[in-house]
Scaffold this motif. Structure first.
Motif, PDB file in Angstrom:
ATOM      1  N   LEU A  22     -28.308 -98.207  36.759  1.00 38.49           N
ATOM      2  CA  LEU A  22     -28.907 -97.209  38.020  1.00 38.49           C
ATOM      3  C   LEU A  22     -29.843 -98.171  39.015  1.00 38.49           C
ATOM      4  CD1 LEU A  22     -29.970 -93.895  36.261  1.00 38.49           C
ATOM      5  CD2 LEU A  22     -27.815 -94.366  37.231  1.00 38.49           C
ATOM      6  N   GLU A  23     -30.450 -99.063  38.342  1.00 36.60           N
ATOM      7  CA  GLU A  23     -31.086 -99.835  39.406  1.00 36.60           C
ATOM      8  C   GLU A  23     -30.239-100.857  40.157  1.00 36.60           C
ATOM      9  OE1 GLU A  23     -33.717-102.046  36.777  1.00 36.60           O
ATOM     10  OE2 GLU A  23     -35.117-100.468  36.667  1.00 36.60           O
ATOM     11  N   HIS A  24     -28.982-101.130  39.331  1.00 36.82           N
ATOM     12  CA  HIS A  24     -28.219-101.839  40.140  1.00 36.82           C
ATOM     13  C   HIS A  24     -27.411-101.166  41.275  1.00 36.82           C
ATOM     14  CE1 HIS A  24     -24.410-104.698  39.652  1.00 36.82           C
ATOM     15  NE2 HIS A  24     -24.679-104.567  40.967  1.00 36.82           N
ATOM     16  N   VAL A  25     -27.335 -99.736  40.889  1.00 37.04           N
ATOM     17  CA  VAL A  25     -26.717 -98.970  42.167  1.00 37.04           C
ATOM     18  C   VAL A  25     -27.697 -98.949  43.249  1.00 37.04           C
ATOM     19  CG1 VAL A  25     -26.030 -96.422  42.392  1.00 37.04           C
ATOM     20  CG2 VAL A  25     -25.393 -97.598  40.392  1.00 37.04           C
ATOM     21  N   SER A  26     -28.990 -98.531  42.741  1.00 40.52           N
ATOM     22  CA  SER A  26     -30.154 -98.468  43.927  1.00 40.52           C
ATOM     23  C   SER A  26     -30.148 -99.667  44.874  1.00 40.52           C
ATOM     24  CB  SER A  26     -31.402 -98.153  43.357  1.00 40.52           C
ATOM     25  OG  SER A  26     -31.259 -96.827  42.492  1.00 40.52           O
ATOM     26  N   LYS A  27     -29.988-100.820  44.154  1.00 36.46           N
ATOM     27  CA  LYS A  27     -29.963-102.096  45.095  1.00 36.46           C
ATOM     28  C   LYS A  27     -28.668-102.155  45.847  1.00 36.46           C
ATOM     29  CE  LYS A  27     -30.858-106.957  44.594  1.00 36.46           C
ATOM     30  NZ  LYS A  27     -31.251-107.960  43.599  1.00 36.46           N
ATOM     31  N   ALA A  28     -27.521-102.035  45.542  1.00 34.63           N
ATOM     32  CA  ALA A  28     -26.294-101.986  46.194  1.00 34.63           C
ATOM     33  C   ALA A  28     -26.121-100.839  47.214  1.00 34.63           C
ATOM     34  CB  ALA A  28     -25.090-102.059  45.431  1.00 34.63           C
ATOM     35  N   ALA A  29     -26.657 -99.675  47.064  1.00 28.39           N
ATOM     36  CA  ALA A  29     -26.229 -98.508  47.917  1.00 28.39           C
ATOM     37  C   ALA A  29     -26.771 -98.798  49.353  1.00 28.39           C
ATOM     38  CB  ALA A  29     -27.328 -97.143  47.360  1.00 28.39           C
ATOM     39  N   PRO A  30     -27.688 -99.317  49.695  1.00 26.25           N
ATOM     40  CA  PRO A  30     -28.134 -99.435  51.203  1.00 26.25           C
ATOM     41  C   PRO A  30     -27.138-100.219  51.854  1.00 26.25           C
ATOM     42  CG  PRO A  30     -30.003 -99.896  49.871  1.00 26.25           C
ATOM     43  CD  PRO A  30     -28.972 -99.691  49.168  1.00 26.25           C
ATOM     44  N   LEU A  31     -26.464-101.179  51.242  1.00 29.12           N
ATOM     45  CA  LEU A  31     -25.515-101.951  51.984  1.00 29.12           C
ATOM     46  C   LEU A  31     -24.017-101.063  52.528  1.00 29.12           C
ATOM     47  CD1 LEU A  31     -25.854-105.180  49.714  1.00 29.12           C
ATOM     48  CD2 LEU A  31     -27.056-104.641  51.880  1.00 29.12           C
ATOM     49  N   ALA A  32     -23.412-101.657  53.552  1.00 34.32           N
ATOM     50  CA  ALA A  32     -22.023-101.036  53.951  1.00 34.32           C
ATOM     51  C   ALA A  32     -21.084-101.612  53.268  1.00 34.32           C
ATOM     52  CB  ALA A  32     -22.362-100.984  55.444  1.00 34.32           C
ATOM     53  N   LYS A  33     -21.334-102.610  52.475  1.00 35.99           N
ATOM     54  CA  LYS A  33     -20.230-103.567  51.708  1.00 35.99           C
ATOM     55  C   LYS A  33     -19.261-102.639  50.748  1.00 35.99           C
ATOM     56  CE  LYS A  33     -21.565-107.499  53.651  1.00 35.99           C
ATOM     57  NZ  LYS A  33     -20.705-108.245  54.658  1.00 35.99           N
ATOM     58  N   PRO A  34     -18.243-103.090  50.439  1.00 40.97           N
ATOM     59  CA  PRO A  34     -17.530-102.419  49.393  1.00 40.97           C
ATOM     60  C   PRO A  34     -17.924-102.743  48.191  1.00 40.97           C
ATOM     61  CG  PRO A  34     -15.880-103.528  50.846  1.00 40.97           C
ATOM     62  CD  PRO A  34     -17.349-103.949  51.383  1.00 40.97           C
ATOM     63  N   VAL A  35     -17.888-101.894  47.295  1.00 42.13           N
ATOM     64  CA  VAL A  35     -18.262-101.901  45.698  1.00 42.13           C
ATOM     65  C   VAL A  35     -17.120-101.472  44.827  1.00 42.13           C
ATOM     66  CG1 VAL A  35     -20.192-101.141  44.267  1.00 42.13           C
ATOM     67  CG2 VAL A  35     -20.738-101.652  46.370  1.00 42.13           C
ATOM     68  N   LEU A  36     -17.342-101.995  43.703  1.00 45.33           N
ATOM     69  CA  LEU A  36     -16.452-101.620  42.641  1.00 45.33           C
ATOM     70  C   LEU A  36     -17.176-100.889  41.610  1.00 45.33           C
ATOM     71  CD1 LEU A  36     -13.668-104.536  42.401  1.00 45.33           C
ATOM     72  CD2 LEU A  36     -13.298-102.161  42.938  1.00 45.33           C
ATOM     73  N   VAL A  37     -16.796-100.035  41.121  1.00 47.84           N
ATOM     74  CA  VAL A  37     -17.342 -99.254  39.913  1.00 47.84           C
ATOM     75  C   VAL A  37     -16.336 -99.134  38.595  1.00 47.84           C
ATOM     76  CG1 VAL A  37     -18.399 -97.090  38.829  1.00 47.84           C
ATOM     77  CG2 VAL A  37     -18.685 -97.515  41.198  1.00 47.84           C
ATOM     78  N   ILE A  38     -16.892 -99.873  37.685  1.00 48.76           N
ATOM     79  CA  ILE A  38     -16.125-100.311  36.304  1.00 48.76           C
ATOM     80  C   ILE A  38     -16.144 -99.589  35.165  1.00 48.76           C
ATOM     81  CG2 ILE A  38     -14.698-101.905  35.200  1.00 48.76           C
ATOM     82  CD1 ILE A  38     -13.923-102.024  37.976  1.00 48.76           C
ATOM     83  N   GLY A  39     -15.696 -99.171  34.506  1.00 46.74           N
ATOM     84  CA  GLY A  39     -16.142 -98.411  33.225  1.00 46.74           C
ATOM     85  C   GLY A  39     -14.969 -97.650  32.640  1.00 46.74           C
ATOM     86  N   GLU A  40     -15.151 -97.322  31.198  1.00 43.67           N
ATOM     87  CA  GLU A  40     -14.161 -96.534  30.482  1.00 43.67           C
ATOM     88  C   GLU A  40     -14.050 -95.026  30.960  1.00 43.67           C
ATOM     89  OE1 GLU A  40     -15.319 -96.880  26.247  1.00 43.67           O
ATOM     90  OE2 GLU A  40     -15.359 -98.953  26.345  1.00 43.67           O
ATOM     91  N   ARG A  41     -13.067 -94.548  30.372  1.00 43.90           N
ATOM     92  CA  ARG A  41     -12.594 -93.186  31.055  1.00 43.90           C
ATOM     93  C   ARG A  41     -13.910 -92.516  30.465  1.00 43.90           C
ATOM     94  NH1 ARG A  41     -10.793 -90.115  26.608  1.00 43.90           N
ATOM     95  NH2 ARG A  41     -10.100 -91.382  24.596  1.00 43.90           N
ATOM     96  N   GLY A  42     -14.158 -91.368  31.330  1.00 40.27           N
ATOM     97  CA  GLY A  42     -15.346 -90.433  31.000  1.00 40.27           C
ATOM     98  C   GLY A  42     -16.690 -90.987  30.877  1.00 40.27           C
ATOM     99  N   THR A  43     -16.836 -92.195  31.571  1.00 43.32           N
ATOM    100  CA  THR A  43     -18.285 -92.675  31.683  1.00 43.32           C
ATOM    101  C   THR A  43     -18.978 -92.314  32.786  1.00 43.32           C
ATOM    102  OG1 THR A  43     -17.251 -94.689  32.548  1.00 43.32           O
ATOM    103  CG2 THR A  43     -17.757 -94.816  30.386  1.00 43.32           C
ATOM    104  N   GLY A  44     -18.374 -91.424  33.901  1.00 36.43           N
ATOM    105  CA  GLY A  44     -18.950 -91.032  34.770  1.00 36.43           C
ATOM    106  C   GLY A  44     -19.050 -91.903  36.009  1.00 36.43           C
ATOM    107  N   LYS A  45     -17.876 -92.669  36.336  1.00 35.52           N
ATOM    108  CA  LYS A  45     -17.735 -93.574  37.291  1.00 35.52           C
ATOM    109  C   LYS A  45     -17.658 -92.946  38.885  1.00 35.52           C
ATOM    110  CE  LYS A  45     -13.668 -94.968  35.748  1.00 35.52           C
ATOM    111  NZ  LYS A  45     -13.793 -94.250  34.429  1.00 35.52           N
ATOM    112  N   GLU A  46     -17.336 -91.538  38.612  1.00 35.47           N
ATOM    113  CA  GLU A  46     -17.301 -90.682  40.000  1.00 35.47           C
ATOM    114  C   GLU A  46     -18.480 -90.369  40.331  1.00 35.47           C
ATOM    115  OE1 GLU A  46     -15.326 -86.784  41.649  1.00 35.47           O
ATOM    116  OE2 GLU A  46     -14.259 -87.945  40.220  1.00 35.47           O
ATOM    117  N   LEU A  47     -19.410 -90.087  39.335  1.00 37.98           N
ATOM    118  CA  LEU A  47     -20.682 -89.768  39.967  1.00 37.98           C
ATOM    119  C   LEU A  47     -21.736 -91.116  40.289  1.00 37.98           C
ATOM    120  CD1 LEU A  47     -21.779 -87.394  36.631  1.00 37.98           C
ATOM    121  CD2 LEU A  47     -21.281 -86.840  39.008  1.00 37.98           C
ATOM    122  N   ILE A  48     -21.346 -92.089  39.833  1.00 40.99           N
ATOM    123  CA  ILE A  48     -22.052 -93.392  40.208  1.00 40.99           C
ATOM    124  C   ILE A  48     -21.466 -93.694  41.567  1.00 40.99           C
ATOM    125  CG2 ILE A  48     -21.994 -95.769  40.018  1.00 40.99           C
ATOM    126  CD1 ILE A  48     -23.556 -94.104  37.727  1.00 40.99           C
ATOM    127  N   ALA A  49     -20.138 -93.347  41.824  1.00 40.10           N
ATOM    128  CA  ALA A  49     -19.700 -93.549  43.254  1.00 40.10           C
ATOM    129  C   ALA A  49     -20.369 -92.913  44.320  1.00 40.10           C
ATOM    130  CB  ALA A  49     -18.119 -93.465  43.319  1.00 40.10           C
TER     131      ALA A  49
END
Length: 358
Positions: A22-49
């Motif tokens: 979550l701290e990683h997300v908070s650091k990356a969020a303010p930038l306008a750059k593309p980001v990849l969210v990688i995780g197994e099925r059911g981990t909540g990738k869409e919520l992170i996006a």
């Protein structure tokens, strides 16, 4: 299109790996750059996006999501880039694509690894230059979109296999956020389970959730959850709504909805095509006499445990049920024989054994 509600992306967990993510997300969020969210099925990738969007300066602009695996190539192209009238049979009016809809905001490409190679080039052009053309159109349109890709695929391996463009991966992977699987954050399981239980209790219009019994909590924490948070949610909700006495704590966790008392007995599991075994009445197979009885019994016991774990896909509760044992009895036997509790642990143990033999 998601109109945007930050409350909908509330994430629950206090495990160190989850908090670090979550701290990683908070650091990356303010930038306008593309980001990849990688995780197994059911981990909540869409919520992170979604969280990346709502923590960014674009949070008041559109958040648009596309499941790339749910559409054929032609439909996906039209869905992403739009189409003009007459672009194909049935195109009686112009269609605004998701890149246009997300102008000024964020476009989430879920199941990114399934996008066909031909379309990957067009997506790369939008990311690099902010330009694209509708299907059947000749005008170049512009858009300002932050792209977030989500997948459970090993994208570098797809590049090596020629199924994903290396240049697109380079552009998307400005930063990569890895979502930890639920088995790596077991301390969060009780909290998540209680949260899901309270929600389904309210949905069922019951007045109170009476909690989980100690045995049920142990079963929840001891399970490997290959389907991660999504599987946990389903199992908890299923167990709550099927409880015979809602005023009592939940005692049984219904992990497998397909478990049936009417399942036919398994025969010839190792060779299903084999015919019936014929054996004359009274015939007795010779049993070899071991040199060390206790060692032979221990070895046989270990083989049974290993076989049950494999058939249960290392789900300890399922394995215990197959063997007619309680969960704690199985745990004690696993500890006695020093058996790994997960498939990953088994793989690591096997790797270590091979390395030590060289």
């Amino acid at each position: 299109m998601d109109t945007g509600n930050p409350v909908s992306v509330t994430l629950i967990g206090e495990a160190a790996s989850f908090v670090a993510m979550l701290e990683h997300v908070s650091k990356a969020a303010p930038l306008a750059k593309p980001v990849l969210v990688i995780g197994e099925r059911g981990t909540g990738k869409e919520l992170i996006a979604s969280r990346l969007h709502y923590l960014s300066e674009r949070w008041e602009q559109p958040l648009v999501k596309v499941n790339c695996a749910a559409l054929t190539e032609s439909l996906l192209e039209s869905e992403l880039f739009g189409h003009e009238v007459g672009a194909f049979t049935g195109a009686t009016r112009a269609h605004t694509g998701r890149f246009e809809q997300a102008d000024g905001g964020t476009l989430v490409l879920d199941e990114l690894g399934t996008i066909p190679l031909r379309m990957q080039e067009n997506i790369l052009r939008v990311i690099e230059y902010g330009e694209f053309q509708r299907v059947g159109g000749s005008n170049t349109l512009s858009t300002d979109v932050r792209v977030v890709g989500a997948t459970n695929e090993d994208l570098p391996r797809l590049v090596q296999a020629g199924r994903f463009r290396a240049d697109l991966l380079d552009r998307l992977a400005f930063d990569v956020i890895h979502v930890p699987p639920l088995r790596e954050r077991p301390e969060d399981i009780p909290t998540l389970a209680y949260h899901f239980a309270v929600n389904i209790t309210s949905e069922l219009k019951r007045t109170v959730f009476s909690g989980f019994s100690p045995q049920a909590e142990a079963a929840l924490v001891g399970y490997d959850w290959p389907g991660n948070v999504r599987e946990l949610k389903n199992a908890v909700e299923r167990s709550v709504y099927r409880a015979e006495d809602p005023s009592q704590p939940i005692a049984d966790i219904l992990f497998d909805p397909f478990a049936s008392p009417f399942a036919p007995p398994e025969t010839h599991a190792e060779n299903p095509d084999a015919g019936p075994v014929e054996q004359s009445a009274g015939a007795v197979s010779p049993v070899p006499i071991p040199d060390d009885f206790r060692a032979a019994v221990d070895d046989f016991e270990r083989q049974i445990l290993e076989g049950a774990l494999r058939r249960a896909q290392y789900r300890q509760t399922t394995a215990a049920r197959m063997l007619g044992l309680s969960y704690h009895q199985l745990r004690g036997l696993l500890k006695k024989h020093g058996l790994p509790k997960t498939n990953r642990a088994a793989s690591q143990a096997a790797t270590g054994a091979r390395e030590s033999s060289h």
